[in-house]
Design a protein around this motif. Structure first.
Motif, PDB file in Angstrom:
ATOM      1  N   VAL A 131       0.833  -1.203   0.000  1.00 55.44           N
ATOM      2  CA  VAL A 131       0.000   0.000   0.000  1.00 55.44           C
ATOM      3  C   VAL A 131       0.866   1.252   0.000  1.00 55.44           C
ATOM      4  CG1 VAL A 131      -1.717   1.320   1.266  1.00 55.44           C
ATOM      5  CG2 VAL A 131      -1.942  -1.162   1.103  1.00 55.44           C
TER       6      VAL A 131
ATOM      7  N   CYS B 279       1.001   4.187  -2.854  1.00 56.55           N
ATOM      8  CA  CYS B 279       0.717   5.595  -2.543  1.00 56.55           C
ATOM      9  C   CYS B 279       1.862   6.503  -2.965  1.00 56.55           C
ATOM     10  CB  CYS B 279       0.456   5.764  -1.048  1.00 56.55           C
ATOM     11  SG  CYS B 279      -1.057   4.981  -0.444  1.00 56.55           S
TER      12      CYS B 279
ATOM     13  N   GLY C  46      -8.611  -1.665   9.719  1.00 52.70           N
ATOM     14  CA  GLY C  46      -8.822  -0.904   8.496  1.00 52.70           C
ATOM     15  C   GLY C  46      -7.521  -0.359   7.948  1.00 52.70           C
TER      16      GLY C  46
ATOM     17  N   LYS D 204      -5.513  -0.880   5.299  1.00 53.70           N
ATOM     18  CA  LYS D 204      -5.376  -0.438   3.914  1.00 53.70           C
ATOM     19  C   LYS D 204      -6.044   0.899   3.683  1.00 53.70           C
ATOM     20  CE  LYS D 204      -5.975  -2.100  -0.838  1.00 53.70           C
ATOM     21  NZ  LYS D 204      -6.402  -3.247  -1.673  1.00 53.70           N
ATOM     22  N   GLU D 205      -7.261   1.042   4.202  1.00 55.04           N
ATOM     23  CA  GLU D 205      -7.999   2.292   4.015  1.00 55.04           C
ATOM     24  C   GLU D 205      -7.318   3.454   4.735  1.00 55.04           C
ATOM     25  OE1 GLU D 205      -9.234  -0.599   4.958  1.00 55.04           O
ATOM     26  OE2 GLU D 205     -10.402  -1.158   3.191  1.00 55.04           O
ATOM     27  N   SER D 206      -6.840   3.198   5.963  1.00 54.45           N
ATOM     28  CA  SER D 206      -6.221   4.278   6.730  1.00 54.45           C
ATOM     29  C   SER D 206      -4.923   4.744   6.086  1.00 54.45           C
ATOM     30  CB  SER D 206      -5.963   3.828   8.177  1.00 54.45           C
ATOM     31  OG  SER D 206      -4.926   2.867   8.238  1.00 54.45           O
TER      32      SER D 206
ATOM     33  N   HIS E 123      -4.189   4.703   2.874  1.00 56.10           N
ATOM     34  CA  HIS E 123      -4.542   5.508   1.707  1.00 56.10           C
ATOM     35  C   HIS E 123      -4.975   6.907   2.134  1.00 56.10           C
ATOM     36  CE1 HIS E 123      -4.080   3.029  -1.833  1.00 56.10           C
ATOM     37  NE2 HIS E 123      -4.638   1.996  -1.227  1.00 56.10           N
ATOM     38  N   GLN E 124      -5.779   6.980   3.205  1.00 53.73           N
ATOM     39  CA  GLN E 124      -6.274   8.270   3.673  1.00 53.73           C
ATOM     40  C   GLN E 124      -5.149   9.160   4.200  1.00 53.73           C
ATOM     41  OE1 GLN E 124      -9.279   7.312   6.571  1.00 53.73           O
ATOM     42  NE2 GLN E 124     -10.719   6.499   5.041  1.00 53.73           N
TER      43      GLN E 124
END
Length: 365
Positions: A16, A20, A109, A111-113, A115-116
């Protein structure tokens, strides 16, 4: 182009983060590894500008790896850590070993965190690429007191009178590189040093662990500030992460207020918030010291302190990991003197002796 190498035992994190960062035109991930031994082998062929480093990994932990890197080839490193108390303590060990930043990742979470929060990581990488990490030689004993006031060797340090007037306050402001710098300075102070208030840019989960670490290493007491804590000799109060800290005066004594509010200069706690309150409530009874850090937080506050009659000092470029904050203070004319970090403990002790002028004793203007 900033060359980045990622060391993390999680394949998902490596994937990830690489995804990014590779989308940024000014950053290139030149490699990744699951543990430091694999990383070192790869890095020797193409050395990165910035390391993104986990701390808990197989075969060699990230802190041992970082100390090895700092001893052989100092390289800016960002610690990728979870926001837990145990994680904070480990991360602080890494910052003490020379890391210049902390990037927090969630346990759930993931992966989502990631990315954010990629924008924050990119910002930290860009800042880290401009840093000059250093390894400080830490003194084993406090800096000697001036001979005129030195106590006989067999006498214990006098107990602090909790009702005594606080005549002098020392305010310290720092950011990138500050964890190492503060440890270097505070470890050398004696228990009769003036009361100290500190802003170190740091996430909220880390300041309590940071204060506890310093307290275990220092002769003086160091703790995370609580609302209405009194400032007194032999005590250093560290502003909590995620809160601002201000100095207040009640009669002959100083206290700190810990309060919420919007970020100032993108920071909470903000050095400017602390310094301006010190200028207002302590004036000529204070000394302000601006230390290594990125950006300009604290420069205007230090100028306010100088205009109010306080003594003001900026850390010199050679001893800074990042010269941004002191440089901006000097540009504004906020600092009376520029000194290497090695001089700071003596300046603080000297100031505590009747509010001595920090320009004396061989200290150039």
């Amino acid at each position: 182009m900033i060359k980045v190498f990622i060391v993390d035992d999680s394949a998902l994190v490596r994937q990830v983060l690489t995804s990014c960062l590779d989308n940024h035109p000014g950053i290139r991930v030149i490699g990744q590894a699951a543990d430091p031994l694999f990383a070192l082998e790869k890095m020797r062929h193409d050395w990165p500008d910035v390391l993104v480093l986990d701390v808990e990994m197989p075969r060699m932990d990230g802190i041992t790896f970082l100390r090895k890197i700092m001893a052989e080839r100092p390289t800016p490193a960002i610690i990728c850590s979870t926001l837990t108390e145990s994680g904070a303590a480990i991360t602080l060990d890494a910052l003490s070993a020379g890391a210049v930043g902390v990037f927090t990742k969630a346990k759930l979470g993931l992966k989502e965190s990631l990315h954010q929060m990629s924008g924050e990581l990119i910002k930290q990488i860009e800042q880290a690429a401009r840093a000059h990490p250093q390894t400080f030689t830490r003194a084993a004993t406090p800096a000697p007191a001036p001979a005129a006031s030195a106590a006989p060797a067999h006498q214990a340090a006098p107990a602090v009178d909790v009702f005594a007037t606080t005549d002098q306050v020392v305010a310290l402001g720092t950011s990138t590189g500050g964890t190492q710098a503060l440890e270097f300075v505070l470890r050398q102070l004696q228990r009769d040093c003036p009361g100290i208030v500190i802003v170190q840019h740091m996430p909220e989960k880390f300041t309590a662990a940071f204060s506890q670490r310093l307290d275990s290493l220092c002769q003086i007491e160091v703790r995370e500030a609580c609302h209405m804590d009194r400032v007194r000799s032999g005590l250093a109060l560290v502003a909590p992460g995620g809160k601002h800290m201000q100095l207040k005066r009640s009669g002959a004594q100083y206290f700190v207020e810990v309060l919420d509010g919007p970020p100032v200069n993108r920071h909470k706690p903000s050095v400017d918030v602390l310094f301006r309150s010190v200028a207002k409530h302590a004036g000529q009874n204070a000394m302000g010291m601006i230390m290594t850090g990125m950006g300009d937080d604290g420069a205007r506050g230090l100028l306010s302190m100088r205009e109010a009659g306080a003594r003001t000092v900026a850390q010199d470029e050679a001893s800074c990991v990042v010269f941004g904050m002191p440089k901006e203070a000097l540009r504004m004319g906020a600092a009376e003197v520029v000194e290497p970090l090695s001089a700071f403990p003596r300046l603080i002790q000297l100031y505590g002796r009747q509010g001595a002028d920090p320009r004396r004793g061989g200290m150039p203007r």
